[in-house]
Design a protein around this motif. Structure first.
Motif, PDB file in Angstrom:
ATOM      1  N   LYS A  27       0.831  -1.211   0.000  1.00  0.00           N
ATOM      2  CA  LYS A  27       0.000   0.000   0.000  1.00  0.00           C
ATOM      3  C   LYS A  27       0.864   1.259   0.000  1.00  0.00           C
ATOM      4  O   LYS A  27       0.575   2.225  -0.722  1.00  0.00           O
ATOM      5  CB  LYS A  27      -0.939  -0.007   1.199  1.00  0.00           C
ATOM      6  N   ALA A  28       1.930   1.249   0.784  1.00  0.00           N
ATOM      7  CA  ALA A  28       2.825   2.409   0.829  1.00  0.00           C
ATOM      8  C   ALA A  28       3.527   2.602  -0.513  1.00  0.00           C
ATOM      9  O   ALA A  28       3.637   3.732  -1.007  1.00  0.00           O
ATOM     10  CB  ALA A  28       3.846   2.241   1.950  1.00  0.00           C
ATOM     11  N   GLN A  29       3.989   1.521  -1.108  1.00  0.00           N
ATOM     12  CA  GLN A  29       4.654   1.611  -2.410  1.00  0.00           C
ATOM     13  C   GLN A  29       3.679   2.110  -3.482  1.00  0.00           C
ATOM     14  O   GLN A  29       4.036   2.928  -4.328  1.00  0.00           O
ATOM     15  CB  GLN A  29       5.250   0.253  -2.814  1.00  0.00           C
ATOM     16  N   PHE A  30       2.452   1.610  -3.441  1.00  0.00           N
ATOM     17  CA  PHE A  30       1.445   2.045  -4.409  1.00  0.00           C
ATOM     18  C   PHE A  30       1.167   3.539  -4.251  1.00  0.00           C
ATOM     19  O   PHE A  30       1.119   4.280  -5.239  1.00  0.00           O
ATOM     20  CB  PHE A  30       0.148   1.245  -4.250  1.00  0.00           C
ATOM     21  N   SER A  31       1.005   3.991  -3.022  1.00  0.00           N
ATOM     22  CA  SER A  31       0.748   5.413  -2.779  1.00  0.00           C
ATOM     23  C   SER A  31       1.878   6.278  -3.313  1.00  0.00           C
ATOM     24  O   SER A  31       1.641   7.321  -3.927  1.00  0.00           O
ATOM     25  CB  SER A  31       0.556   5.666  -1.280  1.00  0.00           C
ATOM     26  N   TYR A  32       3.117   5.830  -3.093  1.00  0.00           N
ATOM     27  CA  TYR A  32       4.260   6.573  -3.609  1.00  0.00           C
ATOM     28  C   TYR A  32       4.262   6.585  -5.136  1.00  0.00           C
ATOM     29  O   TYR A  32       4.565   7.606  -5.759  1.00  0.00           O
ATOM     30  CB  TYR A  32       5.573   5.984  -3.070  1.00  0.00           C
ATOM     31  N   MET A  33       3.908   5.449  -5.739  1.00  0.00           N
ATOM     32  CA  MET A  33       3.858   5.373  -7.206  1.00  0.00           C
ATOM     33  C   MET A  33       2.827   6.354  -7.765  1.00  0.00           C
ATOM     34  O   MET A  33       3.081   7.023  -8.769  1.00  0.00           O
ATOM     35  CB  MET A  33       3.511   3.948  -7.646  1.00  0.00           C
ATOM     36  N   VAL A  34       1.661   6.436  -7.122  1.00  0.00           N
ATOM     37  CA  VAL A  34       0.610   7.356  -7.567  1.00  0.00           C
ATOM     38  C   VAL A  34       1.114   8.793  -7.467  1.00  0.00           C
ATOM     39  O   VAL A  34       1.011   9.566  -8.426  1.00  0.00           O
ATOM     40  CB  VAL A  34      -0.683   7.163  -6.739  1.00  0.00           C
ATOM     41  N   PHE A  35       1.668   9.143  -6.313  1.00  0.00           N
ATOM     42  CA  PHE A  35       2.182  10.495  -6.104  1.00  0.00           C
ATOM     43  C   PHE A  35       3.245  10.841  -7.150  1.00  0.00           C
ATOM     44  O   PHE A  35       3.177  11.889  -7.799  1.00  0.00           O
ATOM     45  CB  PHE A  35       2.758  10.617  -4.685  1.00  0.00           C
ATOM     46  N   SER A  36       4.219   9.944  -7.324  1.00  0.00           N
ATOM     47  CA  SER A  36       5.319  10.196  -8.265  1.00  0.00           C
ATOM     48  C   SER A  36       4.827  10.324  -9.699  1.00  0.00           C
ATOM     49  O   SER A  36       5.246  11.237 -10.423  1.00  0.00           O
ATOM     50  CB  SER A  36       6.346   9.065  -8.192  1.00  0.00           C
ATOM     51  N   ALA A  37       3.952   9.420 -10.109  1.00  0.00           N
ATOM     52  CA  ALA A  37       3.441   9.450 -11.484  1.00  0.00           C
ATOM     53  C   ALA A  37       2.613  10.708 -11.721  1.00  0.00           C
ATOM     54  O   ALA A  37       2.751  11.360 -12.761  1.00  0.00           O
ATOM     55  CB  ALA A  37       2.609   8.206 -11.762  1.00  0.00           C
ATOM     56  N   ARG A  38       1.770  11.035 -10.772  1.00  0.00           N
ATOM     57  CA  ARG A  38       0.929  12.226 -10.921  1.00  0.00           C
ATOM     58  C   ARG A  38       1.791  13.470 -11.058  1.00  0.00           C
ATOM     59  O   ARG A  38       1.594  14.283 -11.967  1.00  0.00           O
ATOM     60  CB  ARG A  38      -0.012  12.349  -9.713  1.00  0.00           C
ATOM     61  N   ARG A  39       2.786  13.602 -10.193  1.00  0.00           N
ATOM     62  CA  ARG A  39       3.660  14.777 -10.230  1.00  0.00           C
ATOM     63  C   ARG A  39       4.488  14.813 -11.515  1.00  0.00           C
ATOM     64  O   ARG A  39       4.611  15.863 -12.137  1.00  0.00           O
ATOM     65  CB  ARG A  39       4.593  14.786  -9.008  1.00  0.00           C
ATOM     66  N   PRO A  45      -6.099   2.153  -0.341  1.00  0.00           N
ATOM     67  CA  PRO A  45      -6.877   2.140  -1.587  1.00  0.00           C
ATOM     68  C   PRO A  45      -7.674   0.843  -1.725  1.00  0.00           C
ATOM     69  O   PRO A  45      -7.189  -0.229  -1.390  1.00  0.00           O
ATOM     70  CB  PRO A  45      -5.796   2.219  -2.661  1.00  0.00           C
ATOM     71  N   SER A  46      -8.886   0.964  -2.206  1.00  0.00           N
ATOM     72  CA  SER A  46      -9.657  -0.237  -2.537  1.00  0.00           C
ATOM     73  C   SER A  46      -9.113  -0.779  -3.854  1.00  0.00           C
ATOM     74  O   SER A  46      -8.395  -0.087  -4.583  1.00  0.00           O
ATOM     75  CB  SER A  46     -11.139   0.107  -2.688  1.00  0.00           C
ATOM     76  N   LEU A  47      -9.460  -2.000  -4.154  1.00  0.00           N
ATOM     77  CA  LEU A  47      -8.995  -2.605  -5.407  1.00  0.00           C
ATOM     78  C   LEU A  47      -9.505  -1.814  -6.605  1.00  0.00           C
ATOM     79  O   LEU A  47      -8.759  -1.582  -7.565  1.00  0.00           O
ATOM     80  CB  LEU A  47      -9.451  -4.066  -5.483  1.00  0.00           C
ATOM     81  N   ASP A  48     -10.757  -1.340  -6.569  1.00  0.00           N
ATOM     82  CA  ASP A  48     -11.302  -0.563  -7.706  1.00  0.00           C
ATOM     83  C   ASP A  48     -10.491   0.710  -7.914  1.00  0.00           C
ATOM     84  O   ASP A  48     -10.164   1.072  -9.046  1.00  0.00           O
ATOM     85  CB  ASP A  48     -12.748  -0.112  -7.519  1.00  0.00           C
ATOM     86  N   VAL A  49     -10.182   1.404  -6.819  1.00  0.00           N
ATOM     87  CA  VAL A  49      -9.412   2.645  -6.916  1.00  0.00           C
ATOM     88  C   VAL A  49      -8.019   2.351  -7.469  1.00  0.00           C
ATOM     89  O   VAL A  49      -7.520   3.076  -8.328  1.00  0.00           O
ATOM     90  CB  VAL A  49      -9.340   3.349  -5.538  1.00  0.00           C
ATOM     91  N   MET A  50      -7.416   1.270  -7.000  1.00  0.00           N
ATOM     92  CA  MET A  50      -6.085   0.905  -7.505  1.00  0.00           C
ATOM     93  C   MET A  50      -6.120   0.662  -9.012  1.00  0.00           C
ATOM     94  O   MET A  50      -5.270   1.166  -9.749  1.00  0.00           O
ATOM     95  CB  MET A  50      -5.567  -0.340  -6.782  1.00  0.00           C
TER      96      MET A  50
END
Length: 111
Positions: free
Chosen positions: A32-44, A74-79
């Protein structure tokens, strides 16, 4: 015939189950932490604001904010939506294999 109802066998089984549950929780938190970082990094890196990502995905902006700050899982749908929209290279097996701790105890040796 082995008697599986002894107290020591029950204790051993319970310890194994507790350890597996604890390890699973650690790995889930890591993913979950890695996914959150990936979202943040990709978005930025794509120059997308949280408000724009919300518009593109239909996910509430406050959900995105909390996800990026590790305040919400994140829920699976959100992911799935975020993986598609941000074109994330998300491979759960790679994340599990990159887990920095040896599940039998301690930090992995990188040698």
């Amino acid at each position: 015939m082995t008697n599986f109802s002894t107290e020591s066998t029950k204790e051993s089984i319970n310890t194994t189950i507790d350890s597996a549950t604890e390890n699973s929780a650690l790995i889930c938190s890591w993913i979950k932490a890695q996914f959150s970082y990936m979202v943040f990094s990709a978005r930025r890196s794509q120059g997308i604001s949280q408000a724009e990502l919300s518009r593109l995905t239909g996910i509430d902006r406050t959900t995105i904010v909390k996800l990026e700050k590790l305040q919400r899982d994140p829920s699976l749908d959100v992911m799935i939506i975020l993986i598609k929209v941000l074109k994330l290279d998300f491979n759960i097996l790679d994340l599990i294999n990159s887990f920095p701790y040896d599940l039998s105890g301690g930090k992995k040796d990188d040698s």
